[in-house]
Design an enzyme around this catalytic site. Structure first.
Site, PDB file in Angstrom:
ATOM      1  N   ASP A  66      69.115  45.536 118.997  1.00 25.48           N
ATOM      2  CA  ASP A  66      67.899  46.005 119.496  1.00 25.48           C
ATOM      3  C   ASP A  66      67.836  46.891 119.970  1.00 25.48           C
ATOM      4  O   ASP A  66      66.989  47.778 120.847  1.00 25.48           O
ATOM      5  CB  ASP A  66      66.798  45.240 119.157  1.00 25.48           C
ATOM      6  CG  ASP A  66      66.621  44.027 118.012  1.00 25.48           C
ATOM      7  OD1 ASP A  66      67.197  44.867 117.002  1.00 25.48           O
ATOM      8  OD2 ASP A  66      65.904  43.120 118.209  1.00 25.48           O
ATOM      9  N   HIS A 104      70.849  48.388 112.017  1.00 28.94           N
ATOM     10  CA  HIS A 104      70.812  49.940 113.118  1.00 28.94           C
ATOM     11  C   HIS A 104      69.765  50.644 112.369  1.00 28.94           C
ATOM     12  O   HIS A 104      69.934  50.495 111.486  1.00 28.94           O
ATOM     13  CB  HIS A 104      71.808  49.981 112.787  1.00 28.94           C
ATOM     14  CG  HIS A 104      72.821  49.577 113.731  1.00 28.94           C
ATOM     15  ND1 HIS A 104      73.738  49.864 113.770  1.00 28.94           N
ATOM     16  CD2 HIS A 104      72.827  48.390 114.105  1.00 28.94           C
ATOM     17  CE1 HIS A 104      74.592  49.332 114.157  1.00 28.94           C
ATOM     18  NE2 HIS A 104      74.042  47.741 114.747  1.00 28.94           N
TER      19      HIS A 104
HETATM   20  P1  IMP Z   1      70.605  34.673 113.415  1.00 26.64           P
HETATM   21  O1  IMP Z   1      71.504  35.454 113.400  1.00 26.64           O
HETATM   22  O2  IMP Z   1      69.340  35.403 112.189  1.00 26.64           O
HETATM   23  O3  IMP Z   1      70.683  33.199 113.307  1.00 26.64           O
HETATM   24  O4  IMP Z   1      69.398  34.613 114.850  1.00 26.64           O
HETATM   25  C1  IMP Z   1      69.777  33.631 115.385  1.00 26.64           C
HETATM   26  C2  IMP Z   1      69.268  34.905 116.777  1.00 26.64           C
HETATM   27  O5  IMP Z   1      69.404  35.912 116.771  1.00 26.64           O
HETATM   28  C3  IMP Z   1      67.682  34.916 116.484  1.00 26.64           C
HETATM   29  O6  IMP Z   1      66.765  34.429 117.837  1.00 26.64           O
HETATM   30  C4  IMP Z   1      67.840  36.504 116.013  1.00 26.64           C
HETATM   31  O7  IMP Z   1      66.187  36.897 116.343  1.00 26.64           O
HETATM   32  C5  IMP Z   1      68.407  36.970 116.699  1.00 26.64           C
HETATM   33  N1  IMP Z   1      69.005  37.925 116.202  1.00 26.64           N
HETATM   34  C6  IMP Z   1      70.677  38.093 115.619  1.00 26.64           C
HETATM   35  N2  IMP Z   1      70.499  39.082 115.463  1.00 26.64           N
HETATM   36  C7  IMP Z   1      69.980  40.038 115.208  1.00 26.64           C
HETATM   37  C8  IMP Z   1      70.255  41.232 116.402  1.00 26.64           C
HETATM   38  O8  IMP Z   1      70.247  42.276 115.521  1.00 26.64           O
HETATM   39  N3  IMP Z   1      69.086  42.235 116.499  1.00 26.64           N
HETATM   40  C9  IMP Z   1      67.858  40.559 117.028  1.00 26.64           C
HETATM   41  N4  IMP Z   1      68.447  39.437 117.117  1.00 26.64           N
HETATM   42  C10 IMP Z   1      68.961  39.074 116.539  1.00 26.64           C
END
Ligand code: IMP
Length: 427
Positions: free
Chosen positions: A12, A40
């Site tokens: 982000d 995005h």
């Molecule tokens: P997952 O990718 O859904 O397995 O989540 C694993 C961790 O990565 C969590 O803390 C999510 O909030 C974070 N996360 C995954 N993708 C993003 C992103 O694009 N932006 C911010 N946090 C992300």
């Protein structure tokens, strides 16, 4: 020319806007890792375009969007994005290419992600519950199903039924409703018809594009602090986020003259659990959250807020070979009396580097801060570095000097035009 865009923090960072800017003349915009856990947003005038899977560069008339083998795909989400773009007047004919090597996020992956998170209770990781971890786990343990299998329907039916039966047993152990295999297969049959026209040999397309010096933008997702290897694991995402992921995720070796852009938000945010050394929970955090609209694009969750952590960002710069910086959302900091920037970590009375830290150290260490005086002016209409308030210039100059990488773009608002390009009057 090749531009690679990498988030240097916990995701982000405002990568979508930078991708949109640098992709202006791109022939190809490429997503090479992650899934629809990424989000995005590109703002054009009054209209917001949220992207989760399709490369956001696709909004440009001549740019072809490419989803390569490192990406995992939730077909339902991808088809919704395709529909949204079509409804808003963007034709995707010859504009979107999808690798047959992409693994598919299945209904049982989402159910498993949810079940694991619920079972972890107070130790939950805070995943997006989009099935990311379970899909990558199946990929590396040879249990994945790819777009490739969709091409051959009987292979898909067989593999899906086999996997779903096993996953249903596991879901049962969690006390969770099993997947309805027949219903799922019917849905996939419909998705298949719609997705197959976009399937292509993306490896060949990109090899040719690099060879003929086409303009390519690689859109990194998430942030280095979530990389599966270099994060405070297990507070990670399932994919590699660092520069090397372009090679494994798209089959491309980046030429030496690639612009490796590190996108840095002027403060910090994070969704999900895990250590965040510079986190703040006071009035300033609420102010930044509201002004910067720090709510997840993917999940809508309020984001945790912190001061800019340059110790962590410096690690990202090194591990990714970042050679240009885009600094975003500096306008959000206007109006704060004092600002802090973390310039190092102290752990048990000694200096410790990010690379030495696991999640326990990151939870317990003390950030070393440098304090800056703030500025009160609205800077969102400024287009020239020398017109920025002196204190704002000091803040930016310090970041650049600390990281030893030039800051080439300073974003002072969400719109395409709200930028300061390069330093005309460097002080
Ligand atoms: P997952 O990718 O859904 O397995 O989540 C694993 C961790 O990565 C969590 O803390 C999510 O909030 C974070 N996360 C995954 N993708 C993003 C992103 O694009 N932006 C911010 N946090 C992300």
């Amino acid at each position: 020319m090749i531009n690679l865009i990498i988030g240097t923090q916990w995701g982000d960072e405002g990568k979508g806007k930078i991708v949109d800017l640098l992709g202006e003349t791109a022939d190809y915009a490429v997503r090479f890792h992650g899934g629809n856990n990424a989000g995005h947003t590109v703002v054009i005038g009054e209209k917001k375009f949220p992207f989760h899977l399709i490369p956001s560069g696709i909004l440009r008339p001549k740019t072809v969007g490419v989803i390569t083998n490192g990406v995992i795909i939730d077909l339902e989400v991808l088809l919704k994005e395709i529909e949204f773009l079509k409804e808003n007047g963007f034709s995707l004919k010859n504009k979107l290419l999808i690798s047959s090597r992409c693994h598919l996020i299945m209904p049982y992956h989402k159910a498993l992600d949810e079940a694991y998170e619920n079972a972890r209770g107070k130790n939950k990781l805070g995943t997006t519950r989009r099935g990311i971890g379970p899909t990558y786990a199946d990929k590396v343990s040879y249990n994945g199903i790819r777009v490739y299998e969709l091409v051959n329907w009987s292979a898909f039916e067989e593999k899906f039924s086999f996997q779903a039966k096993i996953k249903n047993k596991i879901l049962k152990l969690f006390g969770v409703e099993p997947i309805n295999i027949k219903k799922s297969l019917n849905e996939f049959k419909k998705y298949r018809e719609k997705i197959l026209p976009y399937v292509a040999d993306t490896f060949k397309v990109l090899q040719e594009a690099v060879k003929s010096k086409k303009n390519i933008i690689f859109e990194g997702a998430h942030g280095v602090m979530l990389d599966n290897d270099f994060s405070p694991y297990p507070f990670a995402t399932g994919s590699n986020v660092v520069t090397g992921a372009v090679n494994t995720g798209a089959g491309v070796i980046l030429p030496k003259d690639t612009n490796v852009w590190g996108v840095i938000k002027a403060y910090l945010s994070r969704v999900g659990g895990g250590p965040l050394p510079t986190e703040i929970n006071d009035k300033i955090a609420s102010l930044i959250r509201e002004k910067g609209w720090e709510y997840g694009t993917t999940t809508g969750r309020p984001r945790r807020i912190g001061w800019l952590d340059l110790e962590a960002v410096k690690f990202s710069v090194k591990v990714c070979g970042i050679n240009k910086i885009a600094l975003t959302k500096i306008d959000v900091l206007s109006g704060l009396e004092k600002l802090k920037v973390c310039v190092g970590y102290q752990y048990q009375g000694k200096k410790i580097d990010y690379s030495e830290c696991g999640y326990l150290e990151l939870t317990e260490l003390e950030p070393v801060y440098k304090e800056f005086s703030g500025w009160s002016e609205d800077i969102s209409k400024i287009r020239d570095f020398s017109h920025l308030p002196k204190n704002c210039q000091n803040y930016i100059n310090f970041i650049e000097k600390f990281l030893e990488v030039p800051i080439e773009i300073i974003s002072v608002g969400p719109d395409r035009n709200q930028n300061i390009y390069k330093f005309k009057d460097r002080t």
